[in-house]
Write a protein that holds these residues in place. Structure first.
Motif, PDB file in Angstrom:
ATOM      1  N   HIS A 237       0.841  -1.205   0.000  1.00 22.51           N
ATOM      2  CA  HIS A 237       0.000   0.000   0.000  1.00 22.51           C
ATOM      3  C   HIS A 237       0.870   1.247   0.000  1.00 22.51           C
ATOM      4  O   HIS A 237       1.923   1.282   0.636  1.00 22.51           O
TER       5      HIS A 237
ATOM      6  N   LEU B 281       0.444   5.828  -0.074  1.00 21.97           N
ATOM      7  CA  LEU B 281      -0.449   6.987   0.035  1.00 21.97           C
ATOM      8  C   LEU B 281       0.358   8.238  -0.300  1.00 21.97           C
ATOM      9  O   LEU B 281       1.518   8.357   0.097  1.00 21.97           O
TER      10      LEU B 281
ATOM     11  N   VAL C 290      -7.602  -1.235  -1.807  1.00 24.12           N
ATOM     12  CA  VAL C 290      -6.976  -0.657  -0.621  1.00 24.12           C
ATOM     13  C   VAL C 290      -7.649  -1.257   0.606  1.00 24.12           C
ATOM     14  O   VAL C 290      -8.870  -1.241   0.720  1.00 24.12           O
TER      15      VAL C 290
ATOM     16  N   LEU D  76      -3.858  -0.115   5.700  1.00 26.24           N
ATOM     17  CA  LEU D  76      -3.568   1.315   5.575  1.00 26.24           C
ATOM     18  C   LEU D  76      -3.448   1.943   6.963  1.00 26.24           C
ATOM     19  O   LEU D  76      -2.550   2.760   7.217  1.00 26.24           O
TER      20      LEU D  76
ATOM     21  N   ALA E 264      -4.226  13.938   2.645  1.00 23.26           N
ATOM     22  CA  ALA E 264      -4.078  12.767   1.778  1.00 23.26           C
ATOM     23  C   ALA E 264      -4.807  13.016   0.466  1.00 23.26           C
ATOM     24  O   ALA E 264      -5.923  13.524   0.451  1.00 23.26           O
TER      25      ALA E 264
ATOM     26  N   ARG F 151      -4.385  10.495  -2.442  1.00 23.00           N
ATOM     27  CA  ARG F 151      -4.717   9.192  -3.029  1.00 23.00           C
ATOM     28  C   ARG F 151      -4.032   8.088  -2.248  1.00 23.00           C
ATOM     29  O   ARG F 151      -2.938   8.275  -1.732  1.00 23.00           O
ATOM     30  N   ALA F 152      -4.653   6.937  -2.216  1.00 25.71           N
ATOM     31  CA  ALA F 152      -4.006   5.727  -1.726  1.00 25.71           C
ATOM     32  C   ALA F 152      -4.168   4.661  -2.799  1.00 25.71           C
ATOM     33  O   ALA F 152      -5.155   4.679  -3.538  1.00 25.71           O
ATOM     34  N   TRP F 153      -3.203   3.783  -2.908  1.00 28.09           N
ATOM     35  CA  TRP F 153      -3.322   2.716  -3.909  1.00 28.09           C
ATOM     36  C   TRP F 153      -2.455   1.538  -3.493  1.00 28.09           C
ATOM     37  O   TRP F 153      -1.762   1.609  -2.477  1.00 28.09           O
ATOM     38  N   THR F 154      -2.545   0.473  -4.268  1.00 24.55           N
ATOM     39  CA  THR F 154      -1.745  -0.707  -3.972  1.00 24.55           C
ATOM     40  C   THR F 154      -0.972  -1.121  -5.204  1.00 24.55           C
ATOM     41  O   THR F 154      -1.293  -0.715  -6.322  1.00 24.55           O
TER      42      THR F 154
END
Lengths: 86, 423, 378
Positions: free
Chosen positions: C215, C217, C274, C279, C298, C300-303
């Motif tokens: 993960h 961010l 996600v 996270l 924040a 964006r969050a992604w994997t």
């Protein structure tokens, strides 16, 4: 139904004292000056509000020390300090 | 901070209010979240204070008496697990546990880039209308409006009422399509009344079909607008330009929750339940349909949430509203010329300042995002995404948390951690 | 269509760098990519160019690769965001500070410049860090890049020399002298290199590559919070554990003023969504090191799914049982760092050239074919 009593609030935008009717949004109050400007783009050119609905993020400014506030969603309040970066 | 409720309603426009009223009146604990400071959504913006619109007043009063709780300034930013929403309210964060959810997130305007659309003083059509309702002084200001459909007339009426000098209304739809649509309004008495009222207030404002903005010009703000009017170019000096081409639903939260979306609308069953159990969608999320659809679908879901039978009249009304909505969608469809207004230097993404020429060679949205930063900025592609769909036929990617930029603190899970059962 | 000298299957950063290296040597090259260049796992990584010293083979490949990147830096477009920010390995206690000493000797033996910072020097360098850290190891030669554009730059350089970029072209099967494409076409090639990351086993069953999910961010643009890439020394334990999910603090300044935060590792997990619990652990760990974290915005969050091998080293070289097939895959979290070196090692073997480092530790034969259990560790 009678119209609500018209009251005003006084705030400062980039140090300029502005008096607006109660219920005015901060984004709308930005338009009381020479131009409706809220921020600068990555090259420093001025930008103003676009969508008025909290979607486009163009109207962001610093309100009472909090950066990146979406001014179209925030009502003017007495004594508020608004700072734009453009 | 934490909240818990039987029903959470996201969005306090007509659809959300109608759902919340029915559910709360039936005794459910109902929590309504909205980013604005007062209930009413975009269409009834400011009505909670001004109380001018009779329909708005009726619903807002009913809502105030319903027992539903309203949280202003509340933006849903994540949905970490079923039954839990993470919400940001100004500088604080909130975790909301819910049994059932109604998504009533409404719609935004569709913007299409043209040279000068980033100049201060160029806003959306409803965007300008909203700012004026919110107190932007326009008395004596020269305004040009360009767009499509009934919203254009509604904005013109508001501006006119606030003393603006509306110089011109440019309707992009071809004349035949436009007047054909206007005739269809006969079938929809509610719409017709609105239309007549609008027309009455717009006497004397020059209006043309087959007309659109070619460019906005000025130094530090818009000073004049170049228009294409039935094949001829005209230039009008002005102080404000409102330009937008119809509405697109705010689908981000629905997508984040895993709801199926097809043809630009959330897929629902007859109870307006999405493919995610316990999550319903109303109003514009079902396809742009305006206040009528919002109220009908909101009431319908309110009955469902309250465990009451749905009156057949509501279901009939919704079908009628959908017929109107389909006609509206055909009318508002942006014409071909609007796809070709941007020059190589025109910014498409206003957050990351991505000009059209930076997209040369990009074949899809993912390439445009990763190679050119399209939609990688603060609005997360909400503005340029809808434009890119019209310009290039690119459709959106999955929505991941946060579905709005948020303080990292607002993404933190409430403690104790939610997975206490699994061990 | 006439056969190309080499078909590279997989247009991530490793495949793209290999296309660049082979075309530079005069080979005719086709780069076959299912979607777009550099948009898979490549685009999901942090883009760190970091010398890692878990073992000698890793250090040899990473330190050489970082120096190859440095030599390239001048010629990279600005949008590739090469930033020689250096790495700070953070020591939280005396035990970790003691580990710094052994790292110093490892790095110096490999010719990597390092300096030890005491607590005062650390806080002078990075005032945003939480109090209580005892020091750090600074590796000034480390850097970061923006991976998708780095990969695309390699691919476009190859294309300028005549290489064929076959994007949007999934491969279905690999056969001696042929790549069978999903559209039914057959691409003839004298050599075939499989550089498809986590997808590699689907085209070559039996490869010891499994997904390891991570993960990330990123924050909104703003004033820079940190100047160096920051990694906790505990990262080494966390990054290479094989059991269960782990997190470690890893933060990176981007030239945009954004802060990129990692990291998590979930061995064997191949889903892309996600995960809130992971996270949360990652952010909690990051907040231990950056007390102001919760107030940052924040965006964006992604994997990403990293292609992990059992020993943490990539597979670079011929498949021992299918000598017509070459492998350049299994880079886990070091694909960006080692893309330059990996490409050179494979190109050198294909072209019969000698290499700057010993290629044996990365040969696929350590897992495949005649000596399946004999792991070549330097």
């Amino acid at each position: 139904m009678s119209a609500p009593k018209s009251e005003v609030v006084t705030l400062r935008i980039n140090g300029r004292v502005v008096t607006v009717p109660e219920g005015t949004s901060v984004a709308a109050a930005l338009g009381t000056g020479d131009a409706l400007v809220s921020r600068a783009d990555l090259s420093g050119r001025p930008r103003g509000p676009l969508c008025g609905m909290g979607v486009c993020f163009e109207c962001r400014a610093t309100v009472d020390g909090v950066p990146e506030v979406l001014t179209c969603l925030v009502p003017c309040r007495e004594g508020q300090e608004v700072v734009t970066d453009a | 901070m934490r909240e818990a409720c039987d029903l959470v309603v996201v969005g306090a426009g007509p659809g959300g209010l109608a759902a919340a009223c029915h559910a709360a009146e039936a005794g459910l604990s109902v929590l309504v979240l909205d980013p604005q400071s007062q209930p009413g959504g975009q269409v009834w913006r400011g009505e909670a204070r001004k109380r001018e619109n009779r329909l708005a007043r009726r619903w807002l009063d009913r809502f105030a008496a319903s027992g539903a709780r309203f949280r202003p300034g509340a933006r849903v930013v994540a949905a970490p697990e079923p039954g839990l929403l993470l919400v940001e309210e100004g500088t604080s964060s909130l975790a909301v546990r819910y049994g059932r959810a109604v998504l009533a997130t409404g719609a935004r305007e569709r913007f299409l880039p043209f040279p000068g659309w980033t100049l201060p003083g160029v806003l959306g059509v409803s965007g300008l209308q909203v700012l004026v309702k919110d107190g932007l002084p326009v008395r004596g200001k020269r305004v040009v409006l360009a767009g499509t459909g009934p919203l254009l007339l509604a904005a013109a009426a508001t501006l006119h009422r606030h003393g603006a000098e509306v110089l011109f209304i440019a309707e992009q739809a071809p004349a035949a399509r436009h007047w054909g649509f206007a005739l269809q309004l006969w079938r929809h008495p509610g719409k017709l009344l609105q239309g007549a009222a609008l027309a009455a207030s717009l006497v004397g404002i020059p209006t043309a079909t087959d007309a659109w903005v070619v460019a906005a010009e000025g130094e530090a703000r818009v000073e004049r607008v170049r228009l294409s009017v039935r094949g001829h170019e005209e230039t009008l000096p002005c102080d404000y330009l409102g330009a937008a081409y119809g509405l697109v639903p705010n689908l981000e939260l629905a997508k984040l929750l895993g709801c199926e979306v097809a043809s630009g609308a959330v897929v629902v069953d007859e109870r307006l339940e999405t493919r995610v159990k316990g999550v319903h969608a109303v109003g514009e999320l079902l396809g742009i349909g305006g206040v009528d659809q919002a109220l009908v679908t909101g009431e319908l879901v309110g009955h469902v949430a309250a465990g009451k039978p749905v009156p057949t009249g509501l279901e009939r009304s919704w079908r009628a509203v959908r017929t109107f909505a389909d006609q509206l969608a055909r009318h508002d469809a942006p014409r071909e010329e609007l796809r070709r207004l941007a020059t190589p230097e025109t910014l498409v993404c206003r957050c990351e300042d991505v000009p059209l020429q930076a997209l040369d060679g990009c074949r899809d949205l993912r390439e445009a995002r990763l190679y050119a930063r399209l939609g990688m900025g603060a609005c997360q592609g909400r503005t340029c995404g809808a434009a890119a769909e019209v310009l290039f036929g690119w459709t959106g990617e999955d929505v991941r948390p946060p579905c709005l930029p948020a303080r990292i603190g607002s993404l933190r899970l409430p403690s104790p951690p939610p997975h206490t059962r699994a061990s | 269509m006439s056969a190309v000298d080499c078909a590279i299957v997989g247009g991530g950063i490793v495949g793209a760098a290999l296309a660049d290296a082979l075309s530079e040597a005069g080979m005719s090259v086709a780069l076959v990519e299912a979607r777009s260049i550099g948009t898979g796992t490549t685009a999901c990584g942090m883009g760190h160019l970091v010398a890692m010293d878990d073992n000698a083979a890793e250090l040899a490949l990473t330190s050489w690769s970082v120096s190859l990147w440095r030599a390239l830096a001048e010629g990279l477009p600005r949008a590739v965001e090469y930033d020689a920010c250096g790495t700070l390995w953070l020591a939280a206690d005396a035990e970790e500070m003691a580990a710094v000493d052994s790292k110093v000797s490892n790095y110096r033996a490999a010719g990597v410049r390092v300096e030890v910072l005491d607590a005062a020097a650390l806080y002078e360098a990075e005032p945003a860090l939480a109090p209580g850290l005892v020091g750090a190891l600074r590796v000034p030669g480390d850097a970061v890049v923006y991976p998708p554009l780095a990969a695309r730059t390699f691919a476009l350089r190859a294309q300028a020399r005549g290489a064929r970029l076959m994007t949007g072209t999934p491969a279905q099967a690999l056969r001696p002298g042929e790549v069978v494409l999903a559209n039914g076409d057959v691409l003839a090639a004298r050599h075939i290199v499989l550089a498809a990351g986590v997808a590699s086993p689907s085209l070559c069953p039996g490869l010891p590559i499994t997904p390891r999910k991570g993960h990330l961010l990123i924050t909104r643009r703003g004033a820079p919070v940190v100047k160096h890439q920051l990694v906790e020394l505990g990262y080494v334990k966390s990054a290479h554990g094989t059991e269960g999910a782990s997190v470690a603090f890893n933060a990176q300044p981007r030239v945009t003023g954004q802060l990129l935060l990692g990291s998590s590792r979930q061995p064997g997990v191949g889903t892309r969504e996600v995960e809130a619990a992971i996270l949360e652990r990652m952010l909690r760990r990051a907040a231990d090191f950056l007390p102001g974290l919760d107030g940052m915005q924040a965006l964006r969050a992604w994997t990403g799914l990293r292609p992990a091998t059992p020993d943490g080293l990539p597979l670079l070289g011929p498949h021992p049982e299918q000598p017509w097939l070459w492998l350049a895959c299994g880079h886990e979290g070091l694909g960006i760092t080692t893309a330059t070196g990996s490409a050179r090692l494979v190109a050198d073997q294909l072209l019969g050239r000698s290499s700057a480092i010993d290629a044996r530790p990365y040969l696929p034969e350590r897992f495949l074919g005649r000596t399946p259990r004999q792991v070549a560790h330097a």
